[in-house]
Design a protein around this motif. Structure first.
Motif, mmCIF file in Angstrom:
data_model
loop_
_atom_site.group_PDB
_atom_site.id
_atom_site.type_symbol
_atom_site.label_atom_id
_atom_site.label_comp_id
_atom_site.label_asym_id
_atom_site.label_seq_id
_atom_site.Cartn_x
_atom_site.Cartn_y
_atom_site.Cartn_z
ATOM 1 N N GLY A 254 -1.197 -15.694 -14.158
ATOM 2 C CA GLY A 254 -2.100 -14.563 -14.024
ATOM 3 C C GLY A 254 -1.604 -13.626 -12.948
ATOM 4 N N VAL A 255 -2.347 -12.549 -12.721
ATOM 5 C CA VAL A 255 -1.907 -11.506 -11.796
ATOM 6 C C VAL A 255 -3.088 -11.008 -10.978
ATOM 7 C CG1 VAL A 255 -1.018 -9.143 -11.657
ATOM 8 C CG2 VAL A 255 0.006 -10.756 -13.262
ATOM 9 N N ARG A 256 -2.877 -10.843 -9.682
ATOM 10 C CA ARG A 256 -3.872 -10.140 -8.847
ATOM 11 C C ARG A 256 -3.434 -8.686 -8.710
ATOM 12 N NH1 ARG A 256 -7.096 -11.863 -3.406
ATOM 13 N NH2 ARG A 256 -8.335 -12.846 -5.052
ATOM 14 N N LEU A 257 -4.370 -7.785 -8.971
ATOM 15 C CA LEU A 257 -4.106 -6.347 -8.906
ATOM 16 C C LEU A 257 -5.057 -5.674 -7.942
ATOM 17 C CD1 LEU A 257 -3.810 -5.582 -12.743
ATOM 18 C CD2 LEU A 257 -1.917 -5.788 -11.106
ATOM 19 N N SER A 258 -4.559 -4.673 -7.235
ATOM 20 C CA SER A 258 -5.433 -3.734 -6.539
ATOM 21 C C SER A 258 -5.766 -2.630 -7.534
ATOM 22 C CB SER A 258 -4.738 -3.139 -5.310
ATOM 23 O OG SER A 258 -4.812 -4.005 -4.210
ATOM 24 N N ALA A 259 -7.031 -2.532 -7.919
ATOM 25 C CA ALA A 259 -7.420 -1.593 -8.967
ATOM 26 C C ALA A 259 -7.342 -0.145 -8.507
ATOM 27 C CB ALA A 259 -8.832 -1.906 -9.467
ATOM 28 N N THR A 260 -7.418 0.085 -7.198
ATOM 29 C CA THR A 260 -7.307 1.432 -6.652
ATOM 30 C C THR A 260 -6.785 1.347 -5.226
ATOM 31 O OG1 THR A 260 -8.532 3.430 -6.011
ATOM 32 C CG2 THR A 260 -9.746 1.369 -5.956
ATOM 33 N N ASP A 261 -6.060 2.386 -4.830
ATOM 34 C CA ASP A 261 -5.598 2.486 -3.443
ATOM 35 C C ASP A 261 -6.674 3.066 -2.534
ATOM 36 O OD1 ASP A 261 -3.082 1.503 -4.059
ATOM 37 O OD2 ASP A 261 -2.169 3.478 -4.285
ATOM 38 N N TRP A 262 -7.742 3.601 -3.127
ATOM 39 C CA TRP A 262 -8.789 4.286 -2.364
ATOM 40 C C TRP A 262 -8.224 5.477 -1.601
ATOM 41 C CZ3 TRP A 262 -13.402 2.790 -3.934
ATOM 42 C CH2 TRP A 262 -13.667 1.451 -4.259
ATOM 43 N N VAL A 263 -7.168 6.091 -2.160
ATOM 44 C CA VAL A 263 -6.550 7.283 -1.580
ATOM 45 C C VAL A 263 -6.247 8.247 -2.714
ATOM 46 C CG1 VAL A 263 -4.589 8.217 -0.267
ATOM 47 C CG2 VAL A 263 -5.506 5.956 0.306
ATOM 48 N N GLU A 264 -6.583 9.505 -2.541
ATOM 49 C CA GLU A 264 -6.297 10.512 -3.555
ATOM 50 C C GLU A 264 -4.798 10.552 -3.851
ATOM 51 O OE1 GLU A 264 -7.409 13.289 -6.345
ATOM 52 O OE2 GLU A 264 -8.771 12.245 -4.949
ATOM 53 N N GLY A 265 -4.462 10.530 -5.138
ATOM 54 C CA GLY A 265 -3.058 10.583 -5.534
ATOM 55 C C GLY A 265 -2.366 9.238 -5.562
ATOM 56 N N GLY A 266 -3.113 8.167 -5.279
ATOM 57 C CA GLY A 266 -2.518 6.837 -5.281
ATOM 58 C C GLY A 266 -2.748 6.114 -6.593
ATOM 59 N N TRP A 267 -2.472 4.828 -6.571
ATOM 60 C CA TRP A 267 -2.734 3.953 -7.719
ATOM 61 C C TRP A 267 -4.234 3.949 -7.986
ATOM 62 C CZ3 TRP A 267 0.054 1.734 -11.386
ATOM 63 C CH2 TRP A 267 -0.459 0.626 -12.094
ATOM 64 N N ASP A 268 -4.630 3.968 -9.282
ATOM 65 C CA ASP A 268 -6.056 4.083 -9.590
ATOM 66 C C ASP A 268 -6.443 3.192 -10.766
ATOM 67 O OD1 ASP A 268 -5.177 5.439 -11.898
ATOM 68 O OD2 ASP A 268 -5.502 7.416 -11.008
ATOM 69 N N ILE A 269 -7.711 3.236 -11.119
ATOM 70 C CA ILE A 269 -8.242 2.334 -12.133
ATOM 71 C C ILE A 269 -7.650 2.600 -13.511
ATOM 72 C CG2 ILE A 269 -10.277 3.789 -12.501
ATOM 73 C CD1 ILE A 269 -10.092 -0.080 -12.744
ATOM 74 N N ALA A 270 -7.383 3.852 -13.844
ATOM 75 C CA ALA A 270 -6.804 4.152 -15.155
ATOM 76 C C ALA A 270 -5.420 3.515 -15.284
ATOM 77 C CB ALA A 270 -6.722 5.662 -15.362
ATOM 78 N N GLN A 271 -4.616 3.603 -14.228
ATOM 79 C CA GLN A 271 -3.292 2.981 -14.258
ATOM 80 C C GLN A 271 -3.408 1.458 -14.266
ATOM 81 O OE1 GLN A 271 -0.280 5.450 -11.700
ATOM 82 N NE2 GLN A 271 -2.314 5.794 -10.795
ATOM 83 N N THR A 272 -4.391 0.939 -13.548
ATOM 84 C CA THR A 272 -4.619 -0.511 -13.540
ATOM 85 C C THR A 272 -4.926 -1.021 -14.941
ATOM 86 O OG1 THR A 272 -5.442 -0.463 -11.274
ATOM 87 C CG2 THR A 272 -6.108 -2.342 -12.629
ATOM 88 N N ILE A 273 -5.772 -0.293 -15.666
ATOM 89 C CA ILE A 273 -6.124 -0.706 -17.025
ATOM 90 C C ILE A 273 -4.889 -0.699 -17.924
ATOM 91 C CG2 ILE A 273 -7.382 0.035 -19.093
ATOM 92 C CD1 ILE A 273 -9.658 0.891 -17.145
#
Length: 372
Positions: free
Chosen positions: A230-249
């Motif tokens: 399995g994999v642990r993911l950070s669903a968002t960086d909580w920073v504008e322009g960073g990794w986000d939920i859409a990319q996580t999905i």
């Protein structure tokens, strides 16, 4: 009587879990040269008899330079493997709780002091080492930059993850969780805040996902069909322009297509600019969004401390499994309490049965306790 949702079985691939409570991996910063010490036996032994459905061992570096601190566990040498084998054998002597291990590479967050010593980077001339990362961008502006990885470095990291997976299988771990969260190396490749590469491993989302997916494929092959990954993911960086939920999905979908057994949804860690709205279950909505888009089990984690809250999360389908960390440090028998409050069933060693009313099974509130 219908069992509470939190106490129903679930499978991570071929691995059957007796309930939906997971002991989240928690770094102890207490290893010596990557090897576990007696503290790990005591700490993990306590959690092994907690009644949880899965115990995941802390972030374990796949290379010496991949450790967060000099005190972090490793799985890159025969000595590391022998040490963890001793731990697993000890745990197995007291409990049959399913055991997982989280494999990790810290990237630019490596070579750091333990949190109780401030957590700052340790310079090479002070006993640390030069971290590697997707790009020569420091975690904090005041810190020295890591070394940007070459193609050779990337290949070596993939090989190191695969080698650690083979060691984990030989030790007897029943699942592997790959750490792609909290600002460590694989998350650094995913996030545009840390990855400014202009080759096939940077830029567009397709390229930023490339190394994490290659690592997953290498680990899954090394682990073999009987060992779920399995994999642990950070669903968002909580920073504008960073990794986000859409990319996580999108990444979760790619992982599912490659045979991923579960995704463990956390958040943050890649930038000191993050603004996290802390509160009970503050990451559950992120797990719920991922769960709507994939068919594999989804784990949620983060300030979940109340049994009724955990039951609601699972019963309402926001996540399949609830992971606890600090809550279990504070109350190592949290699953017992949850079972008593919710009417569930957990297993415990016979040596603890005197804790029950009358000193014998089967009733502790609504908890039925027997030898596991």
């Amino acid at each position: 009587m219908t069992s509470p949702a939190l106490f129903t079985p679930i499978r991570f691939g071929r691995l059957a879990l007796p309930n939906r409570i997971m002991v989240s991996p928690m770094c102890q910063y207490s290893a010596v040269d990557g090897n576990p010490v007696d503290w790990h036996l005591i700490h993990l032994g306590s959690l092994a008899i907690s009644g949880a459905g899965l115990l995941c061992v802390e972030a374990t570096g796949v290379t010496p330079e991949g450790r967060i601190t000099p005190g972090c566990l490793g799985l890159y040498s025969d000595q590391n493997q022998a040490g963890l084998q001793r731990v697993v054998q000890a745990l197995r002597s007291v409990s049959q709780i399913p055991l997982a291990i989280q494999l990790s590479h810290a990237g630019r967050k490596a070579s750091s002091r333990a949190p109780w010593d401030g957590g700052a980077l340790i310079a090479p001339d002070a006993g640390g080492w030069l971290p590697i990362a997707p790009s020569a961008l420091p975690q904090r502006p005041e810190e020295p930059a890591p070394r940007a990885m070459t193609a050779e470095d990337i290949g070596q990291v993939i090989d190191a993850f695969a080698a650690a997976a083979r060691r984990a299988r030989a030790i007897g771990f029943q699942a592997i969780e790959l750490h792609m969260a909290h600002g460590y190396l694989l998350h650094q490749f995913l996030s545009p805040l840390a990855n400014r590469r202009d080759d096939g491993y940077g830029g567009a989302l397709e390229h930023r996902m490339r190394l994490p997916l290659e690592v997953f494929e290498a680990v899954a092959e090394a682990a073999g069909p009987g060992l779920p990954v399995g994999v642990r993911l950070s669903a968002t960086d909580w920073v504008e322009g960073g990794w986000d939920i859409a990319q996580t999905i999108e990444l979760a979908r790619r992982l599912e297509a490659r045979g991923c057994a579960f995704v463990d949804i956390s958040s943050g860690g890649v930038s000191p600019l993050q603004k996290i709205p802390l509160g009970p279950g503050y990451q559950v909505h992120l797990a719920a969004q991922v769960k709507r888009e994939v068919g594999i089990p989804v784990v949620t984690v983060g300030l979940i401390t109340d049994p009724a809250q955990a039951e609601q999360i699972v019963a309402q389908g926001q996540a399949d499994v609830v992971a606890l960390a600090r809550g279990l440090l504070h109350d190592p028998r949290w699953p017992w309490r949850a079972a008593a409050e919710l009417g569930g069933t957990v297993a415990a060693p016979k040596q603890l049965l005197r804790a029950l009313p009358g000193g014998h099974p089967p009733i502790f509130g609504d908890v039925k306790i027997g030898q596991r």
